[in-house]
Design a protein around this motif. Structure first.
Motif, PDB file in Angstrom:
ATOM      1  N   VAL A  14       0.849  -1.201   0.000  1.00  0.00           N
ATOM      2  CA  VAL A  14       0.000   0.000   0.000  1.00  0.00           C
ATOM      3  C   VAL A  14       0.888   1.256   0.000  1.00  0.00           C
ATOM      4  N   SER A  15       1.957   1.242   0.809  1.00  0.00           N
ATOM      5  CA  SER A  15       2.866   2.403   0.866  1.00  0.00           C
ATOM      6  C   SER A  15       3.419   2.750  -0.506  1.00  0.00           C
ATOM      7  N   LYS A  16       3.720   1.712  -1.286  1.00  0.00           N
ATOM      8  CA  LYS A  16       4.314   1.936  -2.610  1.00  0.00           C
ATOM      9  C   LYS A  16       3.342   2.630  -3.558  1.00  0.00           C
ATOM     10  N   LYS A  17       2.059   2.360  -3.410  1.00  0.00           N
ATOM     11  CA  LYS A  17       1.057   2.823  -4.379  1.00  0.00           C
ATOM     12  C   LYS A  17       0.306   4.080  -3.943  1.00  0.00           C
ATOM     13  N   VAL A  18       0.309   4.359  -2.631  1.00  0.00           N
ATOM     14  CA  VAL A  18      -0.631   5.369  -2.122  1.00  0.00           C
ATOM     15  C   VAL A  18      -0.455   6.760  -2.735  1.00  0.00           C
ATOM     16  N   SER A  19       0.793   7.182  -2.989  1.00  0.00           N
ATOM     17  CA  SER A  19       1.019   8.527  -3.541  1.00  0.00           C
ATOM     18  C   SER A  19       0.311   8.718  -4.878  1.00  0.00           C
ATOM     19  N   GLU A  20       0.280   7.646  -5.684  1.00  0.00           N
ATOM     20  CA  GLU A  20      -0.381   7.719  -7.002  1.00  0.00           C
ATOM     21  C   GLU A  20      -1.860   8.048  -6.840  1.00  0.00           C
ATOM     22  N   TYR A  21      -2.504   7.335  -5.908  1.00  0.00           N
ATOM     23  CA  TYR A  21      -3.939   7.565  -5.688  1.00  0.00           C
ATOM     24  C   TYR A  21      -4.170   8.929  -5.028  1.00  0.00           C
ATOM     25  N   ALA A  22      -3.216   9.329  -4.157  1.00  0.00           N
ATOM     26  CA  ALA A  22      -3.375  10.604  -3.443  1.00  0.00           C
ATOM     27  C   ALA A  22      -3.209  11.798  -4.380  1.00  0.00           C
ATOM     28  N   ALA A  23      -2.694  11.558  -5.586  1.00  0.00           N
ATOM     29  CA  ALA A  23      -2.518  12.664  -6.534  1.00  0.00           C
ATOM     30  C   ALA A  23      -3.765  12.863  -7.399  1.00  0.00           C
ATOM     31  N   VAL A  24      -4.763  11.989  -7.255  1.00  0.00           N
ATOM     32  CA  VAL A  24      -5.960  12.076  -8.095  1.00  0.00           C
ATOM     33  C   VAL A  24      -6.932  13.117  -7.521  1.00  0.00           C
ATOM     34  N   LYS A  25      -7.312  14.075  -8.375  1.00  0.00           N
ATOM     35  CA  LYS A  25      -8.138  15.208  -7.936  1.00  0.00           C
ATOM     36  C   LYS A  25      -9.407  14.760  -7.203  1.00  0.00           C
ATOM     37  N   GLU A  26     -10.118  13.807  -7.807  1.00  0.00           N
ATOM     38  CA  GLU A  26     -11.404  13.369  -7.243  1.00  0.00           C
ATOM     39  C   GLU A  26     -11.222  12.728  -5.857  1.00  0.00           C
ATOM     40  N   VAL A  27     -10.120  12.017  -5.702  1.00  0.00           N
ATOM     41  CA  VAL A  27      -9.839  11.391  -4.408  1.00  0.00           C
ATOM     42  C   VAL A  27      -9.600  12.492  -3.366  1.00  0.00           C
ATOM     43  N   ARG A  28      -8.793  13.478  -3.731  1.00  0.00           N
ATOM     44  CA  ARG A  28      -8.466  14.552  -2.789  1.00  0.00           C
ATOM     45  C   ARG A  28      -9.708  15.356  -2.418  1.00  0.00           C
ATOM     46  N   GLN A  29     -10.532  15.665  -3.431  1.00  0.00           N
ATOM     47  CA  GLN A  29     -11.735  16.461  -3.147  1.00  0.00           C
ATOM     48  C   GLN A  29     -12.632  15.741  -2.150  1.00  0.00           C
TER      49      GLN A  29
END
Ligand code: DC
Length: 225
Positions: free
Chosen positions: A89-104
């Motif tokens: 999960v640590s390896k992948k999380v930054s990718e998902y955290a960069a997605v606008k919809e996820v952040r919003q």
């Protein structure tokens, strides 16, 4: 009045351990926003939804009910606290955290929590976006080596077998992605108090921060509810 404390800084700067201590001391709620991004990554990986699939991610996020129960993150009734700190999960999380919809979506959830409870929240964009008007803001830093060493010890203590070099590489990569992404990158808020935790123990950092909080509370005649 609700007390809102923002804590930002790079991975492994000691934010979560320190925030937990402060939450206990001031009897307020600790919200680990990194855990929320990790939970999104975990569920996306389970359901094979890639970070480029914004529609898939929105649909998935809307099906997740997340809340904290005594520092444990519960998603759709499942305690995911241990799963989300696994290296995959640590390896992948930054990718998902960069997605606008996820952040919003997560930003809104986090802001809603801060309206209901007095909170100390840690993450990357708390002082700059989530709690822009926080009562007090901190920015914790430490060298990448020191941070990698802390993560390494923490994981080994939990019985998760890892190599130091791989943790250091992961930390450097995440520092880069977190501070170079377009949306709310990791950045010190202009009004944040910066503390270098490299040469201090966790308890010492918590003590310094508590003094800042108490002094400011006294100055403003503030009591917590
Ligand atoms: O604090 P952590 O290492 O558990 O955070 C996991 C990831 O989530 C990290 O790569 C950055 C991201 N994150 C973020 O983008 N914004 C936050 N407020 C918290 C975490």
């Amino acid at each position: 009045m609700k007390l809102t404390i923002a804590v930002d800084g790079p991975a492994g700067a000691g934010k979560s351990t320190i925030a937990k201590l402060i939450a206990e001391r001031f009897n307020i709620m600790y919200i680990n926003t990194g855990a929320m991004y990790r939970a999104v990554a975990l569920f996306a990986m389970r359901r094979n939804i890639g970070s480029e699939d914004a529609d898939g991610l929105i649909g998935m996020i809307n099906s997740l009910e997340m809340h904290f129960d005594k520092n444990k993150l519960i998603v759709n009734g499942e305690d995911v606290s241990e799963l989300i700190i696994q290296p995959e999960v640590s390896k992948k999380v930054s990718e998902y955290a960069a997605v606008k919809e996820v952040r919003q979506h997560l930003l809104k959830l986090q802001q809603d929590m801060s309206k209901k409870y007095s909170v100390i929240m840690d993450g990357r964009d708390i002082g700059t976006a989530v709690l822009e008007d926080a009562f007090i803001k901190f920015y914790l830093i430490a060298s990448a080596e020191e941070r990698a060493l802390r993560r390494y010890r923490e994981l080994m203590e939990k019985g998760i077998d890892v190599e130091f070099e791989s943790i250091l590489e992961d930390i450097n990569k995440r520092d880069y992605t977190d501070s170079h992404r377009e949306l709310n990158p990791l950045r010190k808020a202009a009004d944040a108090i910066e503390i270098d935790s490299s040469k201090l123990s966790i308890e010492e950092v918590a003590e310094v921060m508590s003094e800042h909080i108490e002094n400011k509370m006294k100055k403003y005649g503030m009591t917590v509810n």
